[in-house]
Scaffold this active site. Structure first.
Site, mmCIF file in Angstrom:
data_model
loop_
_atom_site.group_PDB
_atom_site.id
_atom_site.type_symbol
_atom_site.label_atom_id
_atom_site.label_comp_id
_atom_site.label_asym_id
_atom_site.label_seq_id
_atom_site.Cartn_x
_atom_site.Cartn_y
_atom_site.Cartn_z
ATOM 1 C CG HIS A 40 6.451 -37.065 22.362
ATOM 2 N ND1 HIS A 40 7.672 -37.647 22.595
ATOM 3 C CD2 HIS A 40 6.074 -37.460 21.135
ATOM 4 C CE1 HIS A 40 8.015 -38.384 21.542
ATOM 5 N NE2 HIS A 40 7.069 -38.285 20.639
ATOM 6 C CG ASP A 44 9.290 -36.750 25.424
ATOM 7 O OD1 ASP A 44 8.807 -35.919 24.616
ATOM 8 O OD2 ASP A 44 9.287 -37.970 25.199
ATOM 9 C CB SER A 76 5.567 -40.680 18.975
ATOM 10 O OG SER A 76 5.987 -39.411 18.519
#
Ligand SMILES: *[C@@H]1O[C@H](CO)[C@@H](O)[C@H](O)[C@H]1NC(C)=O
Ligand SMILES: *[C@@H]1O[C@H](CO)[C@@H](O)[C@H](O)[C@H]1NC(C)=O
Length: 386
Positions: free
Chosen positions: A354, A351, A44
C-alpha cells in the site's frame, strides 16, 4: 462455504426500518459541498474500516503501526500511515469521509443509520471475482497456527458483487427516506467511486490453475466483463456518475519486486496494462449504452511517474516499504513489531502493498483536477459540473 458477514444483513435491515419510524432526516446540500454523497466500492486502497467488522478475517489493519500519522494516531482499519484516497476525495468535494457500511449497520452503532451522506463498501483483500480474497490463505498458513488456519474457510473480505448487494439494500433505504423521485435525483448527482482489480491480478499469479486456464489477456478481459456487470447493476440502482480508478503498476509494489535485483515484476505490470486498456474500451461503450458519465483515472501512468521520478514529488525511497520486515521491508506485513521508517513523507510505499498517505494525496489531487491527460474523458471536477 460459510460467509460470516452475510449475517449482518438482517440486523442491518432492522436498524434501517427502525430508524425510519423514529426520525426525520434532513437532507440539504451545504454551500461547500459539491455533490450530495460519495458511494465507495473497492479494496484496501480505499477501505476505511469495513474489515474491522468482519468476525474472522486475516485482512485487518486495525493495529499499529497503521495509522501512525492519522489524526489522533489511531489505527482505524485503513491500510496506511494516514488518510487514503477515499478520505482525500471526500475532502475535495466538501464531505466527511463516507463511513464503512458495516459500522453503520453494526449492533453497536447507536446513531441512526442513514446513508444519504455516503457509504463505503470497500474491503481490504476484495476483488472483482468472488474468489480473489482466497489466494491469501496460503500466505497466512505459512505463519499462523493450525487453529487459526481452521478459521480460514470463512470469507476474508467482501468481494465486489457482495458490495453491490449491500448497495442494493442502501438504495432501498434511500428510496424510503427520500421518496423515489428524491432518491433518483440524489443518486444521479452522487459519485460512485470504484477502486478494484489489483487483488484479482495478484490472484492470477498465485494460482497455477488460473494460469493454465486463461492467458493474461483472457483473464484481464474476464475481469472487465465482470466489472461491467456490477457497473450495470449499480446503474440500475440509480448510479450515474462513475469514478473508475485503473490499476497501478502492481508489479512495483515492494512485495512484488524481484528480491535479488529489486526490479518491478514486468509480467504483472503487463496484465495491469491489459486490464486498463480493456477497461477503457468497455467504459467507452457503456457510456452511450446507459447514458452515464464517468472518469477513468490512469493510476498506472501516474504512479509509474512517481516511482521513476520520486525526487520531483519529494520522495527519496521509491522501492522499499516504510513498515515491514525483510528485504525491501516487504517480506512481512506492517505489524506492531515491524520496523518503521522515521520519515513517512519521503516513502512512496507504506507497507508491502500500500502507498503512503503522501502518495494517496498526490494521486487524489490529479484525479480531482488534472492534468487532464490522466483522466478520460474528463476529470472528477468536470464530471461533477456535468
Ligand atoms: C459471486 O457471488 C454472488 C453472490 O452475491 C453470486 O450471485 C455470483 O453469481 C457469484 N459470481 C460468480 C462468478 O460466481
Ligand atoms: C530475479 O532476477 C534474477 C536476475 O535477473 C532472475 O534470474 C530471477 O529469476 C528473478 N526472480 C524472479 C522471482 O523473477
Amino acid at each position: 462455504m460459510a460467509k460470516c458477514y452475510t449475517n449482518v444483513l438482517p440486523k442491518a435491515f432492522f436498524v434501517i426500518v427502525f430508524s425510519l419510524f423514529t426520525s426525520s432526516f434532513l437532507v440539504t446540500l451545504s454551500e461547500a459541498q459539491m455533490v450530495p454523497a460519495i458511494y465507495v466500492f473497492g479494496d484496501s486502497l480505499v477501505d476505511v474500516g469495513n474489515n474491522d467488522y468482519l468476525k474472522i478475517s486475516v485482512f485487518k489493519a486495525d493495529f499499529p503501526h497503521n495509522g501512525v500519522d492519522y489524526p489522533g494516531k489511531v489505527a482505524t482499519g485503513r491500510w496506511g500511515n494516514g488518510k487514503n484516497s477515499a478520505d482525500f476525495l471526500a475532502e475535495k468535494v466538501g464531505l466527511p469521509t463516507s463511513p464503512p457500511y458495516l459500522s453503520l449497520v453494526s449492533k453497536s452503532n447507536k446513531r441512526k443509520a442513514s446513508f444519504v451522506n455516503g457509504v463505503s463498501f470497500a474491503s481490504g483483500g476484495a476483488g472483482i471475482f468472488n474468489g480473489s480474497d482466497e489466494q491469501y490463505n496460503s500466505f497466512v498458513r505459512r505463519f499462523m497456527s493450525d487453529l487459526y488456519c481452521s478459521l480460514l474457510s470463512q470469507r476474508q473480505a467482501i468481494p465486489l458483487s457482495y458490495q453491490v448487494n449491500y448497495y442494493s439494500e442502501v438504495h432501498q433505504n434511500i428510496g424510503l427516506q427520500l421518496g423515489s423521485k428524491g432518491a433518483k435525483d440524489h443518486l444521479s448527482k452522487s459519485l460512485f467511486l470504484i477502486v478494484i482489480g489489483s487483488n484479482d491480478i495478484f490472484g492470477y499469479f498465485r494460482n497455477s490453475q488460473l494460469q493454465n486456464e486463461y492467458t493474461l489477456q483472457q483473464y484481464a478481459d474476464l475481469m472487465v466483463s465482470n466489472l461491467k456487470k456490477q457497473l450495470q447493476r449499480m446503474h440500475a440502482l440509480g448510479a450515474q456518475k462513475f469514478v473508475v480508478i485503473g490499476t497501478g503498476p502492481v508489479g512495483c509494489c515492494p512485495a512484488q519486486r524481484n528480491s535479488s535485483t529489486g526490479e518491478c515484476n514486468h509480467v504483472e505490470n503487463s496484465m495491469s496494462v491489459m486490464y486498463n486498456e480493456a477497461l477503457k474500451s468497455m467504459l467507452q461503450q457503456l457510456k452511450p449504452a446507459l447514458g452515464i458519465g464517468y472518469t477513468l483515472f490512469d493510476t498506472y501512468t501516474v504512479l509509474t511517474n512517481i516511482v521513476q521520478n520520486g525526487a520531483s514529488y519529494g520522495f527519496t525511497e521509491v522501492r522499499a516499504a516504510c513498515c515491514g520486515m525483510g528485504k525491501l521491508n516487504a517480506e512481512f506485513p506492517c505489524t506492531p513489531v515491524s520496523s518503521l521508517c522515521s520519515n513517512r513523507r519521503n516513502h512512496v510505499f507504506w507497507d508491502f502493498y500500500h502507498p503512503t498517505q503522501a502518495t494517496h494525496g498526490i494521486i487524489t489531487d490529479k484525479l480531482f483536477d488534472g492534468p487532464s491527460k490522466y483522466s478520460s474523458p474528463m476529470t472528477v471536477k468536470e464530471l461533477i459540473a456535468q
